[in-house]
Design a protein around this motif. Structure first.
Motif, PDB file in Angstrom:
ATOM      1  N   PRO A   1      73.491 -12.102  67.669  1.00  0.00           N
ATOM      2  CA  PRO A   1      72.510 -13.157  67.426  1.00  0.00           C
ATOM      3  C   PRO A   1      72.199 -13.226  65.933  1.00  0.00           C
ATOM      4  N   PRO A   2      72.127 -14.411  65.355  1.00  0.00           N
ATOM      5  CA  PRO A   2      71.905 -14.525  63.903  1.00  0.00           C
ATOM      6  C   PRO A   2      70.657 -13.800  63.422  1.00  0.00           C
ATOM      7  N   ALA A   3      69.634 -13.757  64.268  1.00  0.00           N
ATOM      8  CA  ALA A   3      68.368 -13.173  63.817  1.00  0.00           C
ATOM      9  C   ALA A   3      68.316 -11.658  63.972  1.00  0.00           C
ATOM     10  N   ILE A   4      69.356 -11.043  64.547  1.00  0.00           N
ATOM     11  CA  ILE A   4      69.280  -9.603  64.794  1.00  0.00           C
ATOM     12  C   ILE A   4      69.212  -8.826  63.486  1.00  0.00           C
ATOM     13  N   LYS A   5      69.781  -9.374  62.424  1.00  0.00           N
ATOM     14  CA  LYS A   5      69.742  -8.673  61.141  1.00  0.00           C
ATOM     15  C   LYS A   5      68.313  -8.535  60.624  1.00  0.00           C
ATOM     16  N   TYR A   6      67.449  -9.474  61.006  1.00  0.00           N
ATOM     17  CA  TYR A   6      66.044  -9.374  60.603  1.00  0.00           C
ATOM     18  C   TYR A   6      65.293  -8.394  61.503  1.00  0.00           C
ATOM     19  N   PHE A   7      65.573  -8.452  62.793  1.00  0.00           N
ATOM     20  CA  PHE A   7      64.884  -7.570  63.743  1.00  0.00           C
ATOM     21  C   PHE A   7      65.188  -6.107  63.446  1.00  0.00           C
ATOM     22  N   VAL A   8      66.441  -5.808  63.094  1.00  0.00           N
ATOM     23  CA  VAL A   8      66.836  -4.426  62.819  1.00  0.00           C
ATOM     24  C   VAL A   8      66.266  -3.937  61.499  1.00  0.00           C
ATOM     25  N   SER A   9      65.967  -4.854  60.596  1.00  0.00           N
ATOM     26  CA  SER A   9      65.503  -4.434  59.269  1.00  0.00           C
ATOM     27  C   SER A   9      64.020  -4.738  59.064  1.00  0.00           C
ATOM     28  N   THR A  10      63.720  -5.754  58.300  1.00  0.00           N
ATOM     29  CA  THR A  10      62.347  -5.966  57.841  1.00  0.00           C
ATOM     30  C   THR A  10      61.570  -7.026  58.595  1.00  0.00           C
ATOM     31  N   GLY A  11      62.243  -7.713  59.526  1.00  0.00           N
ATOM     32  CA  GLY A  11      61.563  -8.748  60.284  1.00  0.00           C
ATOM     33  C   GLY A  11      61.562 -10.092  59.572  1.00  0.00           C
ATOM     34  N   LYS A  12      61.289 -11.139  60.346  1.00  0.00           N
ATOM     35  CA  LYS A  12      61.174 -12.494  59.806  1.00  0.00           C
ATOM     36  C   LYS A  12      60.151 -13.230  60.649  1.00  0.00           C
ATOM     37  N   LYS A  13      59.200 -13.848  59.999  1.00  0.00           N
ATOM     38  CA  LYS A  13      58.077 -14.456  60.703  1.00  0.00           C
ATOM     39  C   LYS A  13      58.528 -15.429  61.786  1.00  0.00           C
ATOM     40  N   GLU A  14      59.612 -16.142  61.535  1.00  0.00           N
ATOM     41  CA  GLU A  14      60.085 -17.140  62.491  1.00  0.00           C
ATOM     42  C   GLU A  14      60.750 -16.527  63.718  1.00  0.00           C
ATOM     43  N   TYR A  15      61.012 -15.226  63.688  1.00  0.00           N
ATOM     44  CA  TYR A  15      61.701 -14.557  64.799  1.00  0.00           C
ATOM     45  C   TYR A  15      60.789 -13.508  65.419  1.00  0.00           C
ATOM     46  N   ARG A  16      60.397 -13.720  66.637  1.00  0.00           N
ATOM     47  CA  ARG A  16      59.551 -12.771  67.378  1.00  0.00           C
ATOM     48  C   ARG A  16      58.300 -12.396  66.582  1.00  0.00           C
ATOM     49  N   ASN A  17      57.741 -13.382  65.893  1.00  0.00           N
ATOM     50  CA  ASN A  17      56.510 -13.187  65.117  1.00  0.00           C
ATOM     51  C   ASN A  17      56.618 -12.060  64.093  1.00  0.00           C
ATOM     52  N   GLY A  18      57.824 -11.871  63.576  1.00  0.00           N
ATOM     53  CA  GLY A  18      58.008 -10.875  62.531  1.00  0.00           C
ATOM     54  C   GLY A  18      58.246  -9.462  63.032  1.00  0.00           C
ATOM     55  N   GLU A  19      58.352  -9.275  64.350  1.00  0.00           N
ATOM     56  CA  GLU A  19      58.589  -7.931  64.886  1.00  0.00           C
ATOM     57  C   GLU A  19      59.886  -7.364  64.311  1.00  0.00           C
ATOM     58  N   ALA A  20      59.871  -6.088  63.990  1.00  0.00           N
ATOM     59  CA  ALA A  20      61.050  -5.471  63.380  1.00  0.00           C
ATOM     60  C   ALA A  20      61.111  -3.995  63.719  1.00  0.00           C
ATOM     61  N   GLU A  21      62.328  -3.431  63.598  1.00  0.00           N
ATOM     62  CA  GLU A  21      62.545  -2.006  63.877  1.00  0.00           C
ATOM     63  C   GLU A  21      62.568  -1.161  62.606  1.00  0.00           C
ATOM     64  N   TYR A  22      62.751  -1.770  61.459  1.00  0.00           N
ATOM     65  CA  TYR A  22      62.761  -1.076  60.163  1.00  0.00           C
ATOM     66  C   TYR A  22      63.787   0.055  60.123  1.00  0.00           C
ATOM     67  N   LEU A  23      64.947  -0.197  60.717  1.00  0.00           N
ATOM     68  CA  LEU A  23      66.017   0.796  60.720  1.00  0.00           C
ATOM     69  C   LEU A  23      66.924   0.664  59.499  1.00  0.00           C
ATOM     70  N   LYS A  24      66.870  -0.484  58.846  1.00  0.00           N
ATOM     71  CA  LYS A  24      67.653  -0.717  57.642  1.00  0.00           C
ATOM     72  C   LYS A  24      66.755  -1.347  56.578  1.00  0.00           C
ATOM     73  N   ALA A  25      67.119  -1.133  55.319  1.00  0.00           N
ATOM     74  CA  ALA A  25      66.258  -1.546  54.208  1.00  0.00           C
ATOM     75  C   ALA A  25      66.137  -3.057  54.091  1.00  0.00           C
ATOM     76  N   ASN A  26      67.198  -3.781  54.458  1.00  0.00           N
ATOM     77  CA  ASN A  26      67.146  -5.239  54.345  1.00  0.00           C
ATOM     78  C   ASN A  26      68.217  -5.868  55.232  1.00  0.00           C
ATOM     79  N   PRO A  27      68.108  -7.163  55.508  1.00  0.00           N
ATOM     80  CA  PRO A  27      69.059  -7.830  56.411  1.00  0.00           C
ATOM     81  C   PRO A  27      70.490  -7.803  55.900  1.00  0.00           C
ATOM     82  N   GLU A  28      70.672  -7.821  54.574  1.00  0.00           N
ATOM     83  CA  GLU A  28      72.021  -7.840  54.024  1.00  0.00           C
ATOM     84  C   GLU A  28      72.779  -6.553  54.351  1.00  0.00           C
ATOM     85  N   ILE A  29      72.069  -5.428  54.341  1.00  0.00           N
ATOM     86  CA  ILE A  29      72.709  -4.159  54.698  1.00  0.00           C
ATOM     87  C   ILE A  29      73.131  -4.182  56.168  1.00  0.00           C
TER      88      ILE A  29
END
Length: 256
Positions: free
Chosen positions: A86-114
């Motif tokens: 899913p395109p938004a998974i890179k945000y969920f795994v890292s720092t979150g994105k307000k437009e996706y699941r209200n910004g919920e994130a796992e903070y497992l990676k430093a940023n979406p690009e990684i």
């Protein structure tokens, strides 16, 4: 029909290392295995369902894929190659994105690009069949004569010893056993089963290092995902190695 060689390998490893959890075999199938149960009948998380299977008396085969995807963790389906990332998974795994699941994130990676680069580095994931099937080695039908990999759960000492046996007949000191990045199902299935195009071959994968499944595993439990070729060598080497020749070292009764 002769007993399944995969069953013999799993049972030999379990006995030699005193594993309480049963070794699990991972294989592919084009049809639902007879008497099988979908992963979601146990847990939506594949890793949690696998640990249940390893530590319970259930002998049925767990399967996922094909028409058996509803209710399963989307991350698991992604990392088994059944759906696209899913395109938004890179945000969920890292720092979150307000437009996706209200910004919920796992903070497992430093940023979406990684996250993107990690997924790209693993390569295309190809399931071994219409279904991925997991079953306790000791319960494998004789007709199942092959598997992609084994999943071994144990305590820290058992997993340390298992890793030492992987190294027994190898001359490369760094890569026969590694701790890879990825969700728990990647460590237990995707990488050792050779489903990720760039995963190293003949390598055992220790972990999991994914904290999101800590709720499902006892605090003192680790796992080793082992390609079948490596597991076969391990079973053959038990009698030649420290496991049989120095059991007092491998499993000391007295400790200082």
């Amino acid at each position: 029909m002769a007993p399944s060689p995969v069953r013999r390998i799993g049972m030999a490893i379990r006995e030699a290392f005193h594993l309480k959890a049963r070794p699990l075999a991972v294989y592919g199938a084009e049809v639902v295995p007879e008497g099988g149960a979908p992963v979601t009948s146990v847990n939506r998380c594949l890793a949690a369902a696998m640990y249940h299977l390893a530590t319970s008396g259930d002998n049925f085969a767990l399967y996922v894929g094909g028409e058996a995807q509803a209710g399963c963790c989307p991350g698991g389906l992604t990392h088994l190659g059944f759906i696209q990332y899913p395109p938004a998974i890179k945000y969920f795994v890292s720092t979150g994105k307000k437009e996706y699941r209200n910004g919920e994130a796992e903070y497992l990676k430093a940023n979406p690009e990684i996250v993107e680069r990690c997924f790209r580095a693993a390569g295309t994931i190809t399931p071994p069949g219409k279904y991925v099937v997991v079953q306790a080695c000791e319960a494998l039908p004789d007709a199942v004569t092959d598997a992609r990999s084994l999943c071994l759960f144990g305590n820290a000492e058992q997993v340390r010893n298992l890793a030492a046996l992987v190294h027994f007949d190898r001359d490369e000191p760094f890569f026969p056993v590694i701790v890879p990045y990825g969700p728990t199902c990647s460590t237990l299935i995707t990488y050792p089963a050779g489903m990720a195009a760039h995963a190293p071959v003949d390598t055992a994968f220790m972990g999991p290092q994914d904290p999101t499944t800590n709720y499902a595993l006892p605090i003192d439990t680790m796992a080793l995902g082992v390609p079948l070729s490596v597991a076969r060598r391990m079973a053959d080497n038990i009698g030649l190695s420290f496991v049989a020749k120095r059991p007092d070292v491998a499993f000391p009764e007295k400790r200082t």
